[in-house]
Design a protein around this motif. Structure first.
Motif, PDB file in Angstrom:
ATOM      1  N   UNK A 281      45.353 -20.808 -34.155  1.00  0.00           N
ATOM      2  CA  UNK A 281      46.432 -20.539 -34.763  1.00  0.00           C
ATOM      3  C   UNK A 281      47.793 -20.231 -33.961  1.00  0.00           C
ATOM      4  N   UNK A 282      47.467 -19.473 -32.786  1.00  0.00           N
ATOM      5  CA  UNK A 282      48.189 -19.248 -31.740  1.00  0.00           C
ATOM      6  C   UNK A 282      48.105 -19.459 -30.345  1.00  0.00           C
ATOM      7  N   UNK A 283      48.659 -19.950 -29.564  1.00  0.00           N
ATOM      8  CA  UNK A 283      48.669 -20.327 -28.047  1.00  0.00           C
ATOM      9  C   UNK A 283      49.288 -19.168 -27.179  1.00  0.00           C
ATOM     10  N   UNK A 334      49.622 -34.152 -35.906  1.00  0.00           N
ATOM     11  CA  UNK A 334      48.424 -33.142 -35.973  1.00  0.00           C
ATOM     12  C   UNK A 334      48.567 -31.828 -36.122  1.00  0.00           C
ATOM     13  N   UNK A 335      47.996 -31.066 -35.682  1.00  0.00           N
ATOM     14  CA  UNK A 335      47.936 -29.598 -36.011  1.00  0.00           C
ATOM     15  C   UNK A 335      49.038 -28.637 -35.063  1.00  0.00           C
ATOM     16  N   UNK A 336      49.555 -27.993 -36.005  1.00  0.00           N
ATOM     17  CA  UNK A 336      50.791 -27.120 -35.230  1.00  0.00           C
ATOM     18  C   UNK A 336      50.134 -25.571 -34.785  1.00  0.00           C
ATOM     19  N   UNK A 337      50.532 -25.161 -33.810  1.00  0.00           N
ATOM     20  CA  UNK A 337      50.286 -23.769 -33.439  1.00  0.00           C
ATOM     21  C   UNK A 337      51.441 -23.049 -32.787  1.00  0.00           C
ATOM     22  N   UNK A 338      51.547 -21.692 -33.121  1.00  0.00           N
ATOM     23  CA  UNK A 338      52.758 -20.870 -32.600  1.00  0.00           C
ATOM     24  C   UNK A 338      52.521 -20.920 -31.141  1.00  0.00           C
TER      25      UNK A 338
END
Ligand code: AMP
Ligand code: MG
Length: 452
Positions: A281-283, A334-338
């Motif tokens: 979810x977060x990087x 694709x998928x997003x991450x904060x």
């Protein structure tokens, strides 16, 4: 849609901020605007619920206490009628003891208006009785010594006490007094504490809906880094940030995903970022965002997503990258991450985590944010401070004999000196506008540890 750069830059709704001198409070506000609280929840048994975020209000299925009960060891009787009758001051009442009531063993016999029931703390009030006279206030009739002894022994046949020893309704806990059936015992968004687990148990609840844990991927960048256990080659240092980040995430009860060390090369960085966005979810990254290094990181982050580079008006922890990245390698794919690109210096990494990342992770985990309390303390040493940035110095605080908090800055305030973070027990928070301080001035401190 609005890009991060337009929010943090010239035309944003939050005002005219220069991203190269962004006040901490503005950065915190921008970050929170980009946070969406987790939607998914799961049920966990009570024993696994500590530190999890409550997903729904917990509604009490029962009254607590479940019945009127005694708050004292003593004698229950009909205070409403008998005390009113015994009006003259100093009058006494003598009541026949009809039986006994223990916690878990109610008195089930008949109730006589002029009688009483020996009752122990927590025992249900016999129906029709509303008052308990504590056992210390009574004199015993026949069998007096037994009544004062262990609960299992024979009861007195009668007790006598002054009518003004109690008022009607005294020493009785009312049904539903702690929690009424149907009322909210705990609210969604609460980070569950030990008392909450006990409270739910007291309601007979077996499992509870909590938000799923936030998945946070993190890695270190830097060709100079070696992992503990590896030999330290010339010019190299051990990677500590990955360990502090992992530990800080554990303390927040997030699910840490350790992606290791990444070399300072564009392909490795891009591949790791894409993999991170795929699963997390977060990087969080550490290193590579300071001037000089930022260029290739900047190119990579801006290719993969929508990321702005800030120079926070904060010390330590000035450089920070913030935005979103996509697993597909370009915005929208694709998928997003904060993403938070944290500075590499070990203390800067921690300060940026606590001040910028932590509030965002808390909000994203679905928890109701609780600002860290600031405590005023007398500072033992003068502090040099330039107005126009918020400083988080490391300090050692204690309460003096008069009960006042006082704090001493740790010797070094270098952003590389991790030992001072271990030595300190608080941040000395020097507000954006504040200037030099003299010894004896009052400062705000933020203690590292909360009690519960
Ligand atoms: P950078 O932000 O990459 O320029 O790094 C700033 C300073 O922090 C340099 O002295 C780095 O060697 C150091 N540093 C970067 N990453 C780490 C890390 N993971 N552990 C310890 N020190 C680091
Ligand atoms: Mg570096």
């Amino acid at each position: 849609m609005t890009t991060l750069n337009s929010i943090s830059g010239r035309a944003g709704s939050l005002g005219q901020f220069d991203p190269q001198a962004l006040p901490v409070s503005a950065a915190q506000a921008i970050v929170l605007q980009w946070v969406t609280p987790l939607a998914q929840s799961e049920r966990v048994p009570l024993r696994d619920a500590l530190a999890r975020v409550l997903a729904k209000d917990v509604i009490s299925p029962i009254d607590v206490p479940a019945h009127d009960n005694s708050a004292m060891d003593g004698y229950a009787f009909d205070g409403a009628s008998l005390l009113a009758q015994a009006a003259p001051a100093g009058a006494t009442l003598t009541l026949k003891v009809a039986g006994k009531a223990f916690a878990g063993h109610p008195y089930t016999g008949a109730i006589a208006p002029g009688a009483c029931v020996r009752i122990m703390t927590g025992a249900p009030m016999p129906a029709g009785y509303d008052t308990v006279v504590p056992q210390e206030r009574v004199e015993h009739g026949v069998g007096a010594e037994a009544a004062a002894g262990p609960v299992s022994s024979t009861v007195s046949e009668a007790v006598t006490f002054r009518a003004d020893a109690v008022t009607p309704g005294a020493n009785r806990r009312r049904k539903g007094e702690d929690l009424a059936r149907g009322s909210a015992a705990l609210r969604a968004g609460r980070v569950l504490r030990a008392s909450d687990i006990g409270l739910m148990a007291s309601l007979g609840i077996v499992d509870v809906a909590v938000k799923r844990r936030l998945r946070v991927a993190f890695f270190s960048t830097g060709d100079e880094l070696r992992s503990p256990g590896e030999p330290l080659d010339a010019g190299c240092i051990y990677d500590s940030n990955r360990y502090t980040l992992g530990a800080m995430l554990q303390r927040l009860n997030a699910e840490p995903i350790d992606l290791g060390r990444v070399r300072d090369d564009p392909e490795s960085l891009a591949a790791t970022l894409k993999a991170a966005a795929e699963s997390a979810d977060v990087v969080l990254t550490s290193g590579g965002v300071s001037v000089g290094e930022a260029d290739f990181t900047r190119t990579q982050l801006q290719t993969l997503g929508d990321v702005s580079f800030w120079g926070l008006a904060m010390r330590p922890g000035r450089p920070l990258a913030f935005g979103r990245i996509w697993s597909g390698g370009r915005p929208g794919a694709g998928r997003a991450a904060l993403l938070f690109g944290l500075p590499g210096n070990p203390v800067a990494t921690m300060v940026a985590f606590y001040q910028i990342v932590r509030p965002a992770l808390i909000a994203m985990s679905g928890a109701t944010p609780q600002p860290m309390p600031l405590i005023p303390a007398r500072c033992d040493a003068p502090i040099k401070k330039r107005p126009g940035r918020t400083e988080f110095q490391r300090g050692v605080a204690e309460r003096d004999a008069q009960g006042q908090w006082r704090v001493a800055p740790t010797g070094s305030q270098s952003s590389g000196a991790l030992s001072t973070m271990s030595e300190a027990n608080c941040f000395i928070v020097l507000a954006h506008e504040s200037a030099d301080l003299d010894a004896g001035d009052t400062v705000d401190i933020m203690l590292f540890d909360g009690l519960v």
